[in-house]
Design an enzyme around this catalytic site. Structure first.
Site, PDB file in Angstrom:
ATOM      1  N   HIS A   1      39.070  46.227  44.891  1.00 46.54           N
ATOM      2  CA  HIS A   1      38.874  46.088  46.008  1.00 46.54           C
ATOM      3  C   HIS A   1      38.624  47.152  47.119  1.00 46.54           C
ATOM      4  O   HIS A   1      37.853  47.821  48.236  1.00 46.54           O
ATOM      5  CB  HIS A   1      39.398  45.005  46.754  1.00 46.54           C
TER       6      HIS A   1
ATOM      7  N   ARG B   1      42.328  43.112  43.430  1.00 50.35           N
ATOM      8  CA  ARG B   1      42.775  44.133  45.206  1.00 50.35           C
ATOM      9  C   ARG B   1      42.330  45.570  44.666  1.00 50.35           C
ATOM     10  O   ARG B   1      41.717  46.495  45.544  1.00 50.35           O
ATOM     11  CB  ARG B   1      44.652  44.292  45.840  1.00 50.35           C
TER      12      ARG B   1
END
Lengths: 210, 210
Positions: B43, B40
């Protein structure tokens, strides 16, 4: 361990940080206005790759500063970018931040049209002529919609900060946008983000101040 | 140029992004919970260096998830981090975000004591026992104050996310913090930021959801 902490007065921390950044950048020469933007982005990320990735079209920073000084609004595609921009400084010139990402109507419409909220936010923001700077820190779909709105003549922003981050259509949206004749500040490649978007605008706000 | 844009449904963009991140990471193996946090953060930044920089102490993620599930609050040192955390998801468990950075009294006190607002925010947040997770995305001064508050026994957080970014005392504050016996997620080196802080917490919130 506490003795390894350098004693720096709160008001001097930023100045000292910029001195260190300048030292590390060494002999690299940037145009003066570009330098302020590049250094503030590095200040925000500690990522020196941005010295290479920041792609600033001719006159883009001057255009952005002019729009801010004339009280233009700044549209963002995320609440985080909106949150990071110095609103007190922007407000001095009469401008404000415009972000519709928490708008329930937008969310419903996006679902119905099978598109992203960020995309519809750009459409809604296009209706107000005082929305002169568009800042995309997250959604390539917003940058693509902006490309279309400009291409069809609906809007003609003074500056677009196009720094979406990520993996799906991010690079493609930036490359597409660069084919337009519109002042832009873009981070080439996949990198970008709301923090970088805010840093770029803040750099311009602080240049104004001086 | 528009034909180079990959058609991905809005709801599939994140899934497709994580597939690409997984492909690029290749054979690198991470502990399962660590992997969700690391991916994440990548990301959010498109910066694969974070796969190496993220330093997660044993049981830190489990501790954070437990505190969230029990309705613990999350203290942040910036409005941007507060803005980036999924408050709807956090609210499901009864917790809320606590951030005093816009508090005028804090600002005045910080000036009088010649310290940073972030530092005083940590002190104020220490008074509420339900403030169980502390998230530092910007100010090393906040992380240092947190070290002191824990060291003197004033507080004992369930998790500290220590990801300040920058050049003055950033590395030192992280190294100092790691000497404590407190669950932490730290980005080694200079890199970090409010976006990364929010991404780490959101990764935990989404693990909860599953």
């Amino acid at each position: 361990m506490l003795d390894k902490i350098e004693i720096v007065k709160p008001e001097d921390i930023e100045k000292r940080s910029f001195e260190i950044i300048t030292d590390i950048l060494g002999d690299t020469v940037f145009p003066a206005l570009h330098e302020s933007v590049i250094k503030r982005v590095i200040h925000t990320t500690a990522d020196f790759e941005f010295a290479k990735l920041l792609n600033i079209s001719e006159g883009a920073i001057e255009n952005g500063i002019k729009a801010i000084k004339e009280g233009g609004n700044i549209v963002t595609d995320t609440m985080m970018a909106a949150s990071g921009i110095n609103k007190k400084e922007l407000g001095k010139y009469g401008g404000r931040i415009v972000c519709y990402m928490n708008d329930e109507v937008i969310a419903k419409k996006a679902k119905a049209r099978n598109t992203t909220r960020a995309c519809l936010c750009m459409e809604k923001a296009s209706a107000d002529k005082n929305n002169r700077i568009f800042v995309i820190g997250n959604a390539p779909t917003a940058l693509i919609r902006l490309y279309e709105l400009i291409n069809e003549g609906t809007i003609s922003p003074d500056l677009v900060v196009g720094v979406p981050v990520g993996f799906v259509n991010v690079v493609e949206s930036k490359e597409l946008f660069k084919t337009l004749d519109v002042p832009y500040i873009i981070t080439d490649g996949r990198k970008g983000g709301s923090n970088i978007a805010a840093a770029i605008i803040n750099a311009m706000l602080y240049m104004n101040r001086v």
